[in-house]
Structures are given as structure tokens and as C-alpha cells.
Write a protein that holds these residues in place. Structure first.
Motif, mmCIF file in Angstrom:
data_model
loop_
_atom_site.group_PDB
_atom_site.id
_atom_site.type_symbol
_atom_site.label_atom_id
_atom_site.label_comp_id
_atom_site.label_asym_id
_atom_site.label_seq_id
_atom_site.Cartn_x
_atom_site.Cartn_y
_atom_site.Cartn_z
ATOM 1 N N ALA A 24 3.498 -61.362 -37.900
ATOM 2 C CA ALA A 24 4.031 -59.954 -37.217
ATOM 3 C C ALA A 24 5.175 -59.686 -38.989
ATOM 4 C CB ALA A 24 4.909 -60.587 -36.463
ATOM 5 N N ALA A 25 5.149 -60.516 -39.618
ATOM 6 C CA ALA A 25 5.640 -60.794 -40.622
ATOM 7 C C ALA A 25 4.891 -60.373 -41.569
ATOM 8 C CB ALA A 25 6.382 -61.508 -40.978
ATOM 9 N N LEU A 26 3.261 -60.828 -42.296
ATOM 10 C CA LEU A 26 2.611 -60.387 -43.024
ATOM 11 C C LEU A 26 1.570 -58.853 -42.724
ATOM 12 C CD1 LEU A 26 0.963 -63.892 -43.243
ATOM 13 C CD2 LEU A 26 2.002 -62.549 -44.709
ATOM 14 N N LEU A 27 1.734 -58.257 -41.944
ATOM 15 C CA LEU A 27 1.337 -56.953 -41.287
ATOM 16 C C LEU A 27 1.936 -56.172 -42.554
ATOM 17 C CD1 LEU A 27 -0.985 -55.832 -40.431
ATOM 18 C CD2 LEU A 27 0.006 -55.236 -38.520
ATOM 19 N N PRO A 28 3.678 -55.812 -41.944
ATOM 20 C CA PRO A 28 3.676 -54.475 -42.867
ATOM 21 C C PRO A 28 3.514 -55.121 -44.573
ATOM 22 C CG PRO A 28 5.278 -56.116 -41.832
ATOM 23 C CD PRO A 28 4.283 -55.908 -41.227
ATOM 24 N N VAL A 29 4.492 -56.244 -44.467
ATOM 25 C CA VAL A 29 3.793 -56.369 -45.924
ATOM 26 C C VAL A 29 2.416 -55.733 -46.432
ATOM 27 C CG1 VAL A 29 3.041 -58.571 -48.309
ATOM 28 C CG2 VAL A 29 5.182 -58.238 -45.731
ATOM 29 N N GLY A 30 1.363 -56.044 -45.763
ATOM 30 C CA GLY A 30 0.092 -55.632 -46.149
ATOM 31 C C GLY A 30 -0.182 -54.030 -46.070
ATOM 32 N N VAL A 31 1.174 -53.684 -45.265
ATOM 33 C CA VAL A 31 0.376 -51.678 -45.032
ATOM 34 C C VAL A 31 1.405 -51.362 -46.516
ATOM 35 C CG1 VAL A 31 0.918 -49.948 -44.339
ATOM 36 C CG2 VAL A 31 -0.053 -52.394 -42.819
ATOM 37 N N GLY A 32 2.623 -52.512 -46.806
ATOM 38 C CA GLY A 32 2.983 -51.641 -47.905
ATOM 39 C C GLY A 32 2.359 -52.029 -49.778
ATOM 40 N N CYS A 33 1.968 -53.043 -49.314
ATOM 41 C CA CYS A 33 0.584 -53.775 -50.729
ATOM 42 C C CYS A 33 -1.006 -52.515 -50.636
ATOM 43 C CB CYS A 33 0.253 -54.066 -50.364
ATOM 44 S SG CYS A 33 0.710 -55.974 -50.834
ATOM 45 N N LEU A 34 -1.139 -51.433 -49.105
ATOM 46 C CA LEU A 34 -1.883 -50.885 -49.196
ATOM 47 C C LEU A 34 -1.364 -49.324 -49.926
ATOM 48 C CD1 LEU A 34 -5.048 -49.745 -48.874
ATOM 49 C CD2 LEU A 34 -4.311 -49.305 -46.444
ATOM 50 N N LEU A 35 0.221 -48.921 -49.614
ATOM 51 C CA LEU A 35 1.212 -47.801 -50.624
ATOM 52 C C LEU A 35 0.649 -47.555 -52.115
ATOM 53 C CD1 LEU A 35 3.209 -47.796 -47.493
ATOM 54 C CD2 LEU A 35 2.065 -45.827 -47.903
ATOM 55 N N ALA A 66 4.196 -48.754 -37.628
ATOM 56 C CA ALA A 66 3.550 -49.457 -35.878
ATOM 57 C C ALA A 66 4.236 -50.753 -36.269
ATOM 58 C CB ALA A 66 2.294 -48.902 -35.960
ATOM 59 N N ALA A 67 4.028 -51.326 -37.472
ATOM 60 C CA ALA A 67 3.455 -52.960 -37.904
ATOM 61 C C ALA A 67 4.947 -53.479 -37.501
ATOM 62 C CB ALA A 67 3.125 -52.758 -39.679
ATOM 63 N N LEU A 68 6.211 -52.464 -38.510
ATOM 64 C CA LEU A 68 7.514 -53.005 -37.981
ATOM 65 C C LEU A 68 8.411 -52.713 -36.421
ATOM 66 C CD1 LEU A 68 9.318 -50.714 -41.206
ATOM 67 C CD2 LEU A 68 8.209 -53.313 -41.194
ATOM 68 N N CYS A 69 7.409 -52.161 -36.090
ATOM 69 C CA CYS A 69 8.074 -52.307 -34.472
ATOM 70 C C CYS A 69 7.367 -53.510 -33.873
ATOM 71 C CB CYS A 69 7.525 -50.988 -34.158
ATOM 72 S SG CYS A 69 7.767 -51.055 -32.126
ATOM 73 N N GLY A 70 6.308 -54.095 -34.249
ATOM 74 C CA GLY A 70 5.474 -55.045 -33.849
ATOM 75 C C GLY A 70 6.639 -56.393 -34.246
ATOM 76 N N LEU A 71 6.661 -55.971 -35.777
ATOM 77 C CA LEU A 71 7.990 -57.712 -36.583
ATOM 78 C C LEU A 71 9.069 -57.448 -34.906
ATOM 79 C CD1 LEU A 71 8.375 -59.370 -38.052
ATOM 80 C CD2 LEU A 71 9.172 -57.497 -40.544
ATOM 81 N N ALA A 72 9.667 -56.396 -34.962
ATOM 82 C CA ALA A 72 10.773 -56.460 -34.283
ATOM 83 C C ALA A 72 10.802 -57.031 -32.518
ATOM 84 C CB ALA A 72 11.377 -54.996 -34.397
ATOM 85 N N ALA A 73 9.416 -56.221 -32.569
ATOM 86 C CA ALA A 73 9.813 -57.281 -31.279
ATOM 87 C C ALA A 73 8.975 -58.659 -31.158
ATOM 88 C CB ALA A 73 8.641 -56.700 -29.950
ATOM 89 N N MET A 74 7.988 -58.863 -32.012
ATOM 90 C CA MET A 74 7.652 -60.190 -32.389
ATOM 91 C C MET A 74 8.584 -61.520 -32.392
ATOM 92 S SD MET A 74 5.619 -62.223 -32.073
ATOM 93 C CE MET A 74 3.791 -61.692 -32.031
ATOM 94 N N GLU A 75 9.638 -60.930 -32.721
ATOM 95 C CA GLU A 75 11.084 -61.830 -33.546
ATOM 96 C C GLU A 75 11.934 -61.881 -32.448
ATOM 97 O OE1 GLU A 75 13.559 -63.544 -36.163
ATOM 98 O OE2 GLU A 75 11.196 -62.694 -36.820
ATOM 99 N N THR A 76 11.895 -60.167 -31.687
ATOM 100 C CA THR A 76 12.845 -60.622 -30.200
ATOM 101 C C THR A 76 12.245 -61.662 -29.268
ATOM 102 O OG1 THR A 76 13.762 -58.502 -30.933
ATOM 103 C CG2 THR A 76 14.356 -59.134 -28.130
ATOM 104 N N VAL A 77 10.885 -62.296 -29.254
ATOM 105 C CA VAL A 77 10.451 -62.740 -28.498
ATOM 106 C C VAL A 77 10.666 -64.253 -28.854
ATOM 107 C CG1 VAL A 77 8.438 -64.056 -27.380
ATOM 108 C CG2 VAL A 77 8.349 -60.819 -27.289
#
Length: 466
Positions: A274-285, A366-377
Motif C-alpha cells: 500500500a505504501a509503494l503504490l502512491p509512490v509509483g503514481v507520483g513517479c508517473l506524474l 485512490a492509492a492514498l485512500c488504500g494506504l490509509a485503510a491498510m494502515e488502519t487495518v
């Protein structure tokens, strides 16, 4: 092997022969890819039913039947003469997706792997990561040499001759009790999972949200990132190289997880993905600024995609236990598969209306939303791991007649007693104490409830000084 064939014939084949199929049947490309989305939606709808069937009937019967269904669906696709017959084959292949691919396979191998299910899931996804590497060139060669109908017939025969016997001979009708053998308390914990009560429901919904957000991002980017990189100014050759780097990154992530699984639990795998995904999207930007950002995207996106597949199966088992594992995994897959089916269309519409930058911003949200949910879990699970032994100790104290108040007095304080850890308490510096450390210890430390020791063990540092 069965996952490579299943993914290659049901999932990846449309990406290779889709344009040829559209021309041969004289239908639009939208209908061809819409049929594939229909397959994903159909698989999502029946995924909970398939999970319950695996729990009740066993993986062998369900996945063997799934191989028959896949062969029938591919045969229908090979015989299609128009839009309706093609869509009918897509409905049948949707059933095959639910009964032969990862989710069903995770539930089936958990029944035979038992306590080693996490490692078995990792190995399965490791080899499954080569599905696109094998399927794309094989399908291209078959379609060029024989034609698209013969390609479908070839894959239908492969399901009957390879997948069906493998599923029937290697899987089980019920959980292997020897594989789950453990001390009674540990076995019960593995059946029930780490989460209980209201925290269990919260963890279920949050994990479902995290998996859905990740599926949305992965599916949308898989369909559109090549076009996005072209719009961001990268050459065609560079785009192809970046796309080729994603597959090895997925396999690398699974290989690293397999070699280091003894050092971390399933929660760490989910958190890393979950942490790697928003980093990847940021790199694509940032890919428009420098091509190195595109390669960073391929690496992080591939690592995240490789880990989330393992995390889905392993975290479900860790949090909710092996009892009803198939049904639980099917329920979690329902919104994730629906998001996977809808994401390409949503990304395409957003790209046409607002451009690729807005699409990537949606993807990042969406990636940040997934990260927040995963961290809460993860935080809920860590808290449950602390609270469970404390609750057991309170129950034991009540059973012996002391009650909760007596237990807390022995533990050394109020609710902070839940966080006791094995560190030395204050006392004689030349004697290694055996009482547990307490964040708020009593004014005068007592050793009444310490484990008796024949002779105190001297501290080596004090012995050296003396």
C-alpha cells in the motif's frame, strides 16, 4: 502451471487477439473489451459463492469443475459468429475466472498447506507472475500461425488435458488436519484469526476498501499507462522498455517476500504494498520531467502489484483465520473485482474529459485512500495482538477467584498493564531481575510474583568491575 494457463487463456488472451476478434466478428472494439469487463463482473458476483463451495466441498471438486467451465467458455469463444455468441462465452468465462484463478487457488491450497499457507501462496504467485511473460508471446505466435479460433481451441484443450487432471489429483476435498496440527490454543487462534468482535468487522471493511482501491488503480493503469507515458513525451521505444520492466519487478517482489517471510508477518507485506503504490503514481506524474521517473514508476508499481497479491491471501488468513477462509476471501474479492472491471472505463472517460494529469490525480487519491485503510487495518491488528493475551490473563484471574482487580494489582497498575514487556525492572543493578517492566511501576518494586530462581544470576558488567 495451472495458474499460468488460466491467466494466459482467460485474462491475457484478449489483449493480444482483441483487434483481430473485432474485425473477424464485425463488432466494435468497445463490445470486445466490454465483454471482458462483463467476465470480470460475473466473476466478482459469484466469488463469495465459490468461496463457500470450496469451504464445503473442497478445492479439488470446485477447481476441477472450473477447468471444465473454462474449456466450455473458450470453446464457445472459438465458435462465436457474432456479438451475442461472443458475449455468451464471456459470461461462461466469468464463472471460470471465479473458479480457477488466484482467489479460488488461495482457498484451495490453504486446505492442503495448513500452517504453511502463506509460503504456498507466495510460491503460487511467484510462478503466476510469469503468466504474461508466457501468454503474450505464445498467444501471438498461435494467432499468427493458426488463427484466433484455433488459439481458443488450443487453450480449451490445455484446460482439459493439463489443468483438470492437476486440480483433481493435487488438491483435496477437505482441509488436511495434519497440516493444521498445532497445540490446541495455537490451533484455535489460527482457526479464529487475529481479529474478534467489532474490531473484526472494522478490519474486514477496511481491508476490503484497501484491496478495492488497489485493484482500481492497478487495473486502470494497466490499461492506460502506455498511452499516458506517450502523452507525457516519452518515445515509443522508452515506453516499451518501461512496460517490460514491470513484470520482472513483480517477480522480484515475490521472490524477496519468499526469502524473507520468516522476518516479517503478512501485515508488513500489505503495508509495504500500500505504501509503494502512491509512490509509483507520483513517479508517473513526474515522468514528463525525466525518463528516470518512468523507470522508478515501473519498479515501484511492479513491486506493489507483486506484493498485494500475496498480501490479499495471507492477510485474510492472518486476520480472519482458516475457518470459512474461502467464503471470506470471496466476499473481499467482490468489490475488488468490480473495481477492476470498472476502472479502465472510468480512466478512459476521465482522460477524455480532463486529460491525463487529472486521471493520475484521481489515481493518486485512490492509492492514498488504500494506504490509509491498510494502515488502519495494521494498527487494529497490532492492538488486537496486545489486547488478546491481556484479556486471557484477566479471564484466568477471574477463574481462579482473584478477578480483574486482583490481576491488575499484580500486573502493576491500571490499563498500562496491557503494555508490559520483558525488560528489567528497577532494583539491585548487580542482579538481573525477572519481574516484567511496567510503564508506571509501583513506588517500591515487589518480587512476590516473580518466578523463583535458585540463585540470583550476577550481572556480567558488575562482575567485571569488581
Amino acid at each position: 502451471m495451472t495458474q499460468i494457463l488460466g491467466l494466459g487463456s482467460v485474462y491475457y488472451v484478449i489483449g493480444v487477439i482483441g483487434p483481430t476478434l473485432s474485425a473477424a466478428l464485425d463488432v466494435s472494439a468497445t463490445l470486445i473489451y466490454g465483454g471482458f469487463s462483463l467476465s470480470l463482473v460475473g466473476g466478482a458476483v459469484i466469488a463469495p459463492l465459490v468461496g463457500r463451495a470450496i469451504d464445503r466441498l473442497g478445492g479439488r471438486r470446485v477447481m476441477a469443475a472450473g477447468s471444465l467451465v473454462a474449456a466450455c467458455g473458450l470453446a464457445l469463444a472459438a465458435s462465436a459468429q457474432g456479438a451475442w455468441s461472443y458475449l455468451a462465452s464471456c459470461v461462461v468465462l466469468g464463472v471460470a475466472i471465479a473458479t480457477t484463478l488466484y482467489d479460488a487457488a488461495f482457498a484451495a491450497i490453504t486446505q492442503i498447506a495448513g500452517r504453511r499457507a502463506r509460503r504456498a501462496i507466495t510460491l503460487l504467485t511467484l510462478f503466476g507472475g510469469f503468466a504474461s511473460t508466457v501468454a503474450w508471446p505464445l498467444t501471438t505466435w498461435l494467432a499468427a500461425r493458426w488463427g484466433w479460433r484455433e488459439t481458443y481451441w488450443f487453450y480449451a484443450a490445455a484446460h482439459l488435458l493439463i489443468c483438470l487432471p492437476a486440480h483433481w489429483l493435487l488438491l483435496a476435498d477437505e482441509p488436511d488436519q495434519a497440516a493444521f496440527a498445532a497445540p490446541e490454543q495455537a490451533a484455535q487462534a489460527e482457526r479464529d484469526g487475529a481479529m474478534q468482535g467489532s474490531a473484526r468487522r472494522a478490519a474486514f471493511w477496511l481491508l476490503g476498501l484497501a484491496l478495492t482501491a488497489n485493484s482500481f488503480v492497478f487495473s486502470g493503469l494497466s490499461a492506460h499507462f502506455i498511452a499516458m507515458l506517450g502523452e507525457l513525451g516519452l518515445s515509443e521505444r522508452m515506453v516499451v522498455i518501461v512496460g517490460m520492466a514491470i513484470g520482472p519487478a513483480q517477480v522480484l517482489a515475490r521472490l524477496i517476500e519468499m526469502l524473507s517471510d520468516a522476518r516479517h508477518d503478512a501485515l508488513a507485506v500489505g503495508r509495504a504494498s500500500a505504501a509503494l503504490l502512491p509512490v509509483g503514481v507520483g513517479c508517473l506524474l513526474l515522468a514528463a520531467l525525466h525518463p528516470a521517473a518512468a523507470f522508478a514508476f515501473a519498479l515501484t508499481y511492479g513491486l506493489a502489484n507483486g506484493l498485494i497479491t500475496i498480501a490479499k491471501g495471507a492477510m485474510t488468513l492472518h486476520l480472519f483465520g482458516s475457518a470459512g477462509y474461502g467464503a471470506t476471501l470471496g466476499l473481499l474479492s467482490l468489490p475488488a473485482l468490480a473495481a477492476r472491471a470498472a476502472a479502465p472505463t472510468i480512466f478512459s472517460a476521465t482522460n477524455e474529459i480532463a486529460g491525463s494529469t487529472a486521471t493520475l490525480a484521481l489515481c493518486l487519491a485512490a492509492a492514498l485512500c488504500g494506504l490509509a485503510a491498510m494502515e488502519t487495518v495494521v494498527r487494529l491488528a497490532r492492538r488486537a495482538a496486545v489486547d488478546k493475551p491481556v484479556g486471557k490473563a484477566v479471564e484466568d484471574a477471574a477463574a481462579t477467584g482473584g478477578g480483574e482487580r486482583a490481576w491488575r494489582r499484580r500486573a502493576g497498575g491500571p490499563t498500562i498493564a496491557a503494555f508490559r514487556i520483558a525488560l528489567p525492572a528497577c532494583g539491585d543493578p548487580c542482579v538481573r531481575p525477572t519481574t516484567p517492566f511496567r510503564f508506571f511501576p509501583p513506588a517500591r518494586p515487589s518480587r512476590r510474583f516473580a518466578r523463583p530462581r535458585a540463585t540470583p544470576r550476577p550481572n556480567r558488567r558488575c562482575s567485571a568491575r569488581s
